[in-house]
Design a protein around this motif. Structure first.
Motif, PDB file in Angstrom:
ATOM      1  N   THR A 146       0.826  -1.193   0.000  1.00  0.00           N
ATOM      2  CA  THR A 146       0.000   0.000   0.000  1.00  0.00           C
ATOM      3  C   THR A 146       0.864   1.247   0.000  1.00  0.00           C
ATOM      4  OG1 THR A 146      -1.745  -1.151   1.195  1.00  0.00           O
ATOM      5  CG2 THR A 146      -1.793   1.254   1.237  1.00  0.00           C
ATOM      6  N   CYS A 147       1.942   1.214   0.798  1.00  0.00           N
ATOM      7  CA  CYS A 147       2.859   2.359   0.862  1.00  0.00           C
ATOM      8  C   CYS A 147       3.521   2.600  -0.478  1.00  0.00           C
ATOM      9  CB  CYS A 147       3.906   2.114   1.948  1.00  0.00           C
ATOM     10  SG  CYS A 147       5.122   3.438   2.096  1.00  0.00           S
ATOM     11  N   MET A 148       3.963   1.507  -1.114  1.00  0.00           N
ATOM     12  CA  MET A 148       4.616   1.627  -2.407  1.00  0.00           C
ATOM     13  C   MET A 148       3.649   2.202  -3.440  1.00  0.00           C
ATOM     14  SD  MET A 148       7.756   0.780  -2.198  1.00  0.00           S
ATOM     15  CE  MET A 148       8.224   0.385  -3.872  1.00  0.00           C
ATOM     16  N   GLN A 149       2.373   1.717  -3.389  1.00  0.00           N
ATOM     17  CA  GLN A 149       1.386   2.229  -4.315  1.00  0.00           C
ATOM     18  C   GLN A 149       1.132   3.704  -4.067  1.00  0.00           C
ATOM     19  OE1 GLN A 149      -1.924  -0.358  -3.689  1.00  0.00           O
ATOM     20  NE2 GLN A 149      -1.071  -2.048  -4.858  1.00  0.00           N
ATOM     21  N   SER A 150       1.094   4.097  -2.766  1.00  0.00           N
ATOM     22  CA  SER A 150       0.864   5.495  -2.414  1.00  0.00           C
ATOM     23  C   SER A 150       1.977   6.384  -2.935  1.00  0.00           C
ATOM     24  CB  SER A 150       0.749   5.630  -0.891  1.00  0.00           C
ATOM     25  OG  SER A 150       0.606   6.977  -0.520  1.00  0.00           O
ATOM     26  N   ASN A 151       3.225   5.951  -2.755  1.00  0.00           N
ATOM     27  CA  ASN A 151       4.362   6.724  -3.248  1.00  0.00           C
ATOM     28  C   ASN A 151       4.319   6.859  -4.762  1.00  0.00           C
ATOM     29  OD1 ASN A 151       5.378   7.129  -0.687  1.00  0.00           O
ATOM     30  ND2 ASN A 151       6.762   5.373  -0.778  1.00  0.00           N
ATOM     31  N   ASP A 152       3.912   5.774  -5.422  1.00  0.00           N
ATOM     32  CA  ASP A 152       3.839   5.799  -6.880  1.00  0.00           C
ATOM     33  C   ASP A 152       2.755   6.766  -7.346  1.00  0.00           C
ATOM     34  OD1 ASP A 152       4.822   4.710  -9.383  1.00  0.00           O
ATOM     35  OD2 ASP A 152       2.846   3.816  -9.609  1.00  0.00           O
ATOM     36  N   LYS A 207       1.728   9.407  -5.695  1.00  0.00           N
ATOM     37  CA  LYS A 207       2.214  10.760  -5.427  1.00  0.00           C
ATOM     38  C   LYS A 207       3.165  11.219  -6.534  1.00  0.00           C
ATOM     39  CE  LYS A 207       1.891  10.497  -0.371  1.00  0.00           C
ATOM     40  NZ  LYS A 207       2.654  10.455   0.895  1.00  0.00           N
ATOM     41  N   ARG A 208       4.053  10.301  -6.940  1.00  0.00           N
ATOM     42  CA  ARG A 208       4.985  10.633  -8.022  1.00  0.00           C
ATOM     43  C   ARG A 208       4.223  10.966  -9.299  1.00  0.00           C
ATOM     44  NH1 ARG A 208       6.045   7.868 -12.158  1.00  0.00           N
ATOM     45  NH2 ARG A 208       5.272   5.920 -11.259  1.00  0.00           N
ATOM     46  N   GLN A 209       3.234  10.151  -9.625  1.00  0.00           N
ATOM     47  CA  GLN A 209       2.450  10.383 -10.832  1.00  0.00           C
ATOM     48  C   GLN A 209       1.719  11.721 -10.771  1.00  0.00           C
ATOM     49  OE1 GLN A 209      -0.128   6.999 -11.332  1.00  0.00           O
ATOM     50  NE2 GLN A 209       1.547   5.553 -11.649  1.00  0.00           N
ATOM     51  N   GLU A 210       1.187  12.079  -9.580  1.00  0.00           N
ATOM     52  CA  GLU A 210       0.454  13.325  -9.438  1.00  0.00           C
ATOM     53  C   GLU A 210       1.384  14.528  -9.591  1.00  0.00           C
ATOM     54  OE1 GLU A 210      -2.581  16.122  -8.782  1.00  0.00           O
ATOM     55  OE2 GLU A 210      -2.519  14.052  -9.504  1.00  0.00           O
ATOM     56  N   VAL A 211       2.584  14.452  -8.982  1.00  0.00           N
ATOM     57  CA  VAL A 211       3.557  15.540  -9.123  1.00  0.00           C
ATOM     58  C   VAL A 211       3.933  15.705 -10.591  1.00  0.00           C
ATOM     59  CG1 VAL A 211       5.912  16.281  -8.594  1.00  0.00           C
ATOM     60  CG2 VAL A 211       4.476  15.298  -6.795  1.00  0.00           C
ATOM     61  N   ALA A 212       4.232  14.590 -11.260  1.00  0.00           N
ATOM     62  CA  ALA A 212       4.609  14.650 -12.677  1.00  0.00           C
ATOM     63  C   ALA A 212       3.463  15.196 -13.517  1.00  0.00           C
ATOM     64  CB  ALA A 212       5.008  13.257 -13.169  1.00  0.00           C
ATOM     65  N   ARG A 213       2.221  14.817 -13.188  1.00  0.00           N
ATOM     66  CA  ARG A 213       1.066  15.281 -13.964  1.00  0.00           C
ATOM     67  C   ARG A 213       0.892  16.792 -13.863  1.00  0.00           C
ATOM     68  NH1 ARG A 213      -3.743  17.118 -13.416  1.00  0.00           N
ATOM     69  NH2 ARG A 213      -3.617  17.076 -11.141  1.00  0.00           N
ATOM     70  N   VAL A 230       5.309  16.136  -0.285  1.00  0.00           N
ATOM     71  CA  VAL A 230       5.897  14.810  -0.515  1.00  0.00           C
ATOM     72  C   VAL A 230       7.383  14.883  -0.181  1.00  0.00           C
ATOM     73  CG1 VAL A 230       4.233  14.206  -2.313  1.00  0.00           C
ATOM     74  CG2 VAL A 230       6.379  15.339  -2.944  1.00  0.00           C
ATOM     75  N   SER A 231       8.047  13.738  -0.241  1.00  0.00           N
ATOM     76  CA  SER A 231       9.476  13.695   0.038  1.00  0.00           C
ATOM     77  C   SER A 231      10.282  14.155  -1.177  1.00  0.00           C
ATOM     78  CB  SER A 231       9.896  12.273   0.405  1.00  0.00           C
ATOM     79  OG  SER A 231       9.792  11.413  -0.720  1.00  0.00           O
ATOM     80  N   ARG A 232      11.548  14.504  -0.931  1.00  0.00           N
ATOM     81  CA  ARG A 232      12.425  14.897  -2.036  1.00  0.00           C
ATOM     82  C   ARG A 232      12.647  13.725  -2.982  1.00  0.00           C
ATOM     83  NH1 ARG A 232      17.658  17.960   0.158  1.00  0.00           N
ATOM     84  NH2 ARG A 232      18.066  17.948  -2.090  1.00  0.00           N
ATOM     85  N   GLY A 233      12.632  12.502  -2.428  1.00  0.00           N
ATOM     86  CA  GLY A 233      12.787  11.321  -3.274  1.00  0.00           C
ATOM     87  C   GLY A 233      11.657  11.202  -4.282  1.00  0.00           C
ATOM     88  N   THR A 234      10.428  11.523  -3.846  1.00  0.00           N
ATOM     89  CA  THR A 234       9.287  11.495  -4.759  1.00  0.00           C
ATOM     90  C   THR A 234       9.436  12.563  -5.835  1.00  0.00           C
ATOM     91  OG1 THR A 234       7.807  10.651  -3.028  1.00  0.00           O
ATOM     92  CG2 THR A 234       6.779  11.740  -4.910  1.00  0.00           C
ATOM     93  N   ILE A 235       9.924  13.745  -5.432  1.00  0.00           N
ATOM     94  CA  ILE A 235      10.149  14.826  -6.401  1.00  0.00           C
ATOM     95  C   ILE A 235      11.178  14.394  -7.439  1.00  0.00           C
ATOM     96  CG2 ILE A 235      11.076  17.156  -6.703  1.00  0.00           C
ATOM     97  CD1 ILE A 235       8.264  17.079  -5.534  1.00  0.00           C
TER      98      ILE A 235
END
Length: 247
Positions: free
Chosen positions: A11-17, A19-25, A54-59
């Motif tokens: 679930t955490c991995m899916q959440s991070n993914d 978040k990444r998709q939303e930032v990129a979008r 979000v975290s810098r890693g997600t950015i």
């Protein structure tokens, strides 16, 4: 219990993914709509992380996705790039990785790996801490001839302080720095052709006074914090410096 832990991890991995998709979008939409103009500079990772919560890693992951889509460039319009025998060397991923991916066989010997105190460097780069990790390396081609000597200094912060005992991550200083959150986004570089002094000539097994490319590079993160100083001696028969300019 095992099933429950695995479920939470997924679930955490899916959440991070997501978040990444939303930032990129959002950034992608800003670019395509013209909100972000061609050639404009994105805010720093910290600013984007606060904006999106979000975290810098997600950015970083989102920016890498946009870079792969060729919507943004992680290299500025002005910069200098080093090549070895015609193969470009990427300072972001590390020379060792770049050389390996291009098929060039080269060995790297670490001459020094220790934490030091350097007040002069601290004053030069504007850091309160005077503690740095010193990494000195010499690179050899497959026939054993030394072709470069590099002396790097990075802030002794976070996991960096463990490097003298734990070693470099995967044998790479670049990977060790990334793990500690030290990511360069800008800097300055000075290049000259200079004669080898006795110390450098001995390490490189060359004649004193032999002419080498001498480079000094200072790197900083998006917020202007010091990331790395590296002083290099490069064999001019093998290395070239390519300067890129323009918008």
């Amino acid at each position: 219990m095992t099933v429950q832990v695995q479920y939470r991890y997924c679930t955490c991995m899916q959440s991070n993914d997501l978040k990444r998709q939303e930032v990129a979008r959002v950034i992608r939409t800003d670019i395509q709509s013209g909100t972000l103009k061609l050639g404009s500079r994105l805010p720093g990772e910290n600013s984007l992380a606060k904006r999106f919560s979000v975290s810098r890693g997600t950015i970083r992951a989102a920016l890498e996705e946009l870079a792969q889509e060729q919507l943004i460039s992680t290299q500025g319009g002005v910069g200098s790039f080093v090549s070895f025998d015609g193969h470009n060397l990427d300072t972001a991923t590390g020379w060792a990785s770049a050389l390996a991916s291009s098929g060039v066989q080269m060995e790297t010997d670490i001459l020094r790996l220790e934490c030091i105190v350097d007040p002069d460097l601290a004053a030069q780069v504007g850091t309160e801490s005077m503690s740095f990790l010193a990494v000195d390396r010499v690179r050899h081609v497959v026939d054993g001839r030394a072709v470069s000597l590099e002396r790097s200094r990075v802030p002794a912060t976070g996991s960096i302080v463990d490097a003298p005992k734990a070693g470099l991550v995967g044998g790479s200083l670049s990977a060790t720095m990334r793990q500690a959150g030290l990511v360069a986004s800008r800097g300055e570089q000075w290049v000259a052709v200079a004669p080898l002094a006795a110390t450098e000539a001995l390490i490189l097994q060359r004649e004193v006074g032999e002419m080498f490319i001498h480079s000094t590079r200072l790197s900083f993160d998006p917020e202007g914090r010091f990331v790395e100083k590296v002083v290099s001696w490069l064999d001019p028969e093998r290395f070239r410096l390519h300067v890129k300019f323009g918008a």
